[in-house]
Design a protein around this motif. Structure first.
Motif, PDB file in Angstrom:
ATOM      1  N   ARG A 181      44.319 -22.035  -9.460  1.00 52.54           N
ATOM      2  CA  ARG A 181      44.050 -22.156 -10.897  1.00 52.54           C
ATOM      3  C   ARG A 181      43.208 -23.372 -11.241  1.00 52.54           C
ATOM      4  N   LEU A 182      42.911 -24.197 -10.266  1.00 53.95           N
ATOM      5  CA  LEU A 182      42.135 -25.408 -10.524  1.00 53.95           C
ATOM      6  C   LEU A 182      40.692 -25.055 -10.848  1.00 53.95           C
ATOM      7  N   PRO A 183      40.053 -25.828 -11.716  1.00 52.48           N
ATOM      8  CA  PRO A 183      38.678 -25.523 -12.148  1.00 52.48           C
ATOM      9  C   PRO A 183      37.691 -25.310 -11.002  1.00 52.48           C
ATOM     10  N   GLU A 184      37.738 -26.112  -9.971  1.00 48.98           N
ATOM     11  CA  GLU A 184      36.783 -25.969  -8.861  1.00 48.98           C
ATOM     12  C   GLU A 184      36.961 -24.624  -8.159  1.00 48.98           C
ATOM     13  N   GLU A 185      38.214 -24.229  -7.963  1.00 49.14           N
ATOM     14  CA  GLU A 185      38.458 -22.935  -7.335  1.00 49.14           C
ATOM     15  C   GLU A 185      37.972 -21.795  -8.225  1.00 49.14           C
ATOM     16  N   LYS A 186      38.188 -21.906  -9.519  1.00 49.92           N
ATOM     17  CA  LYS A 186      37.706 -20.875 -10.440  1.00 49.92           C
ATOM     18  C   LYS A 186      36.185 -20.779 -10.384  1.00 49.92           C
ATOM     19  N   ARG A 187      35.534 -21.927 -10.342  1.00 51.63           N
ATOM     20  CA  ARG A 187      34.074 -21.947 -10.284  1.00 51.63           C
ATOM     21  C   ARG A 187      33.583 -21.287  -8.990  1.00 51.63           C
ATOM     22  N   LYS A 188      34.208 -21.604  -7.888  1.00 50.03           N
ATOM     23  CA  LYS A 188      33.820 -21.016  -6.604  1.00 50.03           C
ATOM     24  C   LYS A 188      33.995 -19.495  -6.619  1.00 50.03           C
ATOM     25  N   ARG A 189      35.110 -19.024  -7.179  1.00 55.82           N
ATOM     26  CA  ARG A 189      35.342 -17.577  -7.246  1.00 55.82           C
ATOM     27  C   ARG A 189      34.329 -16.894  -8.147  1.00 55.82           C
ATOM     28  N   ALA A 190      33.988 -17.535  -9.263  1.00 58.90           N
ATOM     29  CA  ALA A 190      33.005 -16.955 -10.180  1.00 58.90           C
ATOM     30  C   ALA A 190      31.639 -16.871  -9.506  1.00 58.90           C
ATOM     31  N   LEU A 191      31.254 -17.915  -8.803  1.00 63.06           N
ATOM     32  CA  LEU A 191      29.963 -17.904  -8.109  1.00 63.06           C
ATOM     33  C   LEU A 191      29.947 -16.866  -6.988  1.00 63.06           C
ATOM     34  N   ALA A 192      31.086 -16.662  -6.346  1.00 64.26           N
ATOM     35  CA  ALA A 192      31.159 -15.666  -5.278  1.00 64.26           C
ATOM     36  C   ALA A 192      30.977 -14.258  -5.828  1.00 64.26           C
ATOM     37  N   ALA A 193      31.319 -14.049  -7.098  1.00 64.71           N
ATOM     38  CA  ALA A 193      31.200 -12.725  -7.710  1.00 64.71           C
ATOM     39  C   ALA A 193      29.782 -12.422  -8.183  1.00 64.71           C
ATOM     40  N   VAL A 194      28.953 -13.449  -8.295  1.00 65.76           N
ATOM     41  CA  VAL A 194      27.585 -13.250  -8.772  1.00 65.76           C
ATOM     42  C   VAL A 194      26.846 -12.302  -7.835  1.00 65.76           C
ATOM     43  N   GLY A 195      26.247 -11.272  -8.410  1.00 65.81           N
ATOM     44  CA  GLY A 195      25.467 -10.316  -7.630  1.00 65.81           C
ATOM     45  C   GLY A 195      26.268  -9.177  -7.042  1.00 65.81           C
ATOM     46  N   ARG A 196      27.560  -9.216  -7.112  1.00 62.00           N
ATOM     47  CA  ARG A 196      28.383  -8.143  -6.543  1.00 62.00           C
ATOM     48  C   ARG A 196      28.208  -6.831  -7.298  1.00 62.00           C
ATOM     49  N   PHE A 197      27.850  -6.929  -8.540  1.00 58.82           N
ATOM     50  CA  PHE A 197      27.751  -5.740  -9.376  1.00 58.82           C
ATOM     51  C   PHE A 197      26.301  -5.502  -9.793  1.00 58.82           C
ATOM     52  N   SER A 198      25.425  -5.666  -8.853  1.00 63.60           N
ATOM     53  CA  SER A 198      23.992  -5.537  -9.114  1.00 63.60           C
ATOM     54  C   SER A 198      23.623  -4.109  -9.488  1.00 63.60           C
ATOM     55  N   SER A 199      22.701  -3.988 -10.462  1.00 68.59           N
ATOM     56  CA  SER A 199      22.240  -2.665 -10.886  1.00 68.59           C
ATOM     57  C   SER A 199      21.154  -2.130  -9.955  1.00 68.59           C
ATOM     58  N   GLY A 200      20.621  -2.999  -9.121  1.00 65.44           N
ATOM     59  CA  GLY A 200      19.535  -2.590  -8.242  1.00 65.44           C
ATOM     60  C   GLY A 200      18.167  -2.814  -8.871  1.00 65.44           C
ATOM     61  N   LEU A 201      18.133  -3.138 -10.139  1.00 61.30           N
ATOM     62  CA  LEU A 201      16.874  -3.403 -10.829  1.00 61.30           C
ATOM     63  C   LEU A 201      16.542  -4.878 -10.699  1.00 61.30           C
ATOM     64  N   SER A 202      15.276  -5.175 -10.412  1.00 62.21           N
ATOM     65  CA  SER A 202      14.908  -6.561 -10.192  1.00 62.21           C
ATOM     66  C   SER A 202      14.595  -7.312 -11.476  1.00 62.21           C
ATOM     67  N   ASP A 203      14.085  -6.626 -12.523  1.00 63.92           N
ATOM     68  CA  ASP A 203      13.742  -7.324 -13.761  1.00 63.92           C
ATOM     69  C   ASP A 203      14.109  -6.445 -14.943  1.00 63.92           C
ATOM     70  N   VAL A 204      15.276  -6.656 -15.483  1.00 63.34           N
ATOM     71  CA  VAL A 204      15.734  -5.823 -16.583  1.00 63.34           C
ATOM     72  C   VAL A 204      15.031  -6.144 -17.897  1.00 63.34           C
ATOM     73  N   SER A 205      14.277  -7.235 -17.961  1.00 64.65           N
ATOM     74  CA  SER A 205      13.572  -7.576 -19.193  1.00 64.65           C
ATOM     75  C   SER A 205      12.403  -6.630 -19.439  1.00 64.65           C
ATOM     76  N   ASP A 206      11.940  -5.907 -18.417  1.00 59.99           N
ATOM     77  CA  ASP A 206      10.828  -4.968 -18.569  1.00 59.99           C
ATOM     78  C   ASP A 206      11.295  -3.554 -18.889  1.00 59.99           C
ATOM     79  N   LEU A 207      12.585  -3.330 -19.011  1.00 59.81           N
ATOM     80  CA  LEU A 207      13.096  -1.980 -19.294  1.00 59.81           C
ATOM     81  C   LEU A 207      12.762  -1.592 -20.736  1.00 59.81           C
ATOM     82  N   PRO A 208      12.372  -0.322 -20.952  1.00 62.43           N
ATOM     83  CA  PRO A 208      12.132   0.138 -22.320  1.00 62.43           C
ATOM     84  C   PRO A 208      13.448   0.200 -23.087  1.00 62.43           C
ATOM     85  N   ARG A 209      13.363  -0.016 -24.360  1.00 61.71           N
ATOM     86  CA  ARG A 209      14.585   0.005 -25.199  1.00 61.71           C
ATOM     87  C   ARG A 209      14.827   1.359 -25.755  1.00 61.71           C
TER      88      ARG A 209
END
Length: 89
Positions: A61-89
């Motif tokens: 529950r310590l902040p450093e451990e939470k930060r490490k877990r959050a960073l480890a989750a980055v990219g795990r749920f990737s959409s496969g798209l490299s630049d979502v800012s170019d997607l049509p609305r």
């Protein structure tokens, strides 16, 4: 439940055997420990054991451990798209 039994149950140490060790503390840390131990009616050693047991039980529950877990989750749920800012609305 006595503080000693509580400490052992929190740490998982039910053997009753303890290891003597020495630690170096700053003077204000020792003064704080003595005051807290006296107020609770336990020894400084008991207070340290309870602190270690608490830390072990709550380490994730310590902040450093939470930060490490959050960073480890980055990219795990990737959409496969490299630049979502170019997607049509």
């Amino acid at each position: 439940m006595s503080a000693q039994i509580l400490s052992r149950s929190l740490s998982g140490n039910n053997t009753g055997f303890m290891v003597r060790t020495q630690i170096q503390l700053e003077e204000d840390q020792m003064e704080w420990l003595r005051a807290k131990a006296k107020a609770r009616g336990v020894s400084v050693s008991q207070l340290i054991r309870e602190g270690i047991a608490f830390f072990r039980a709550n380490e994730e529950r310590l902040p450093e451990e939470k930060r490490k877990r959050a960073l480890a989750a980055v990219g795990r749920f990737s959409s496969g798209l490299s630049d979502v800012s170019d997607l049509p609305r």
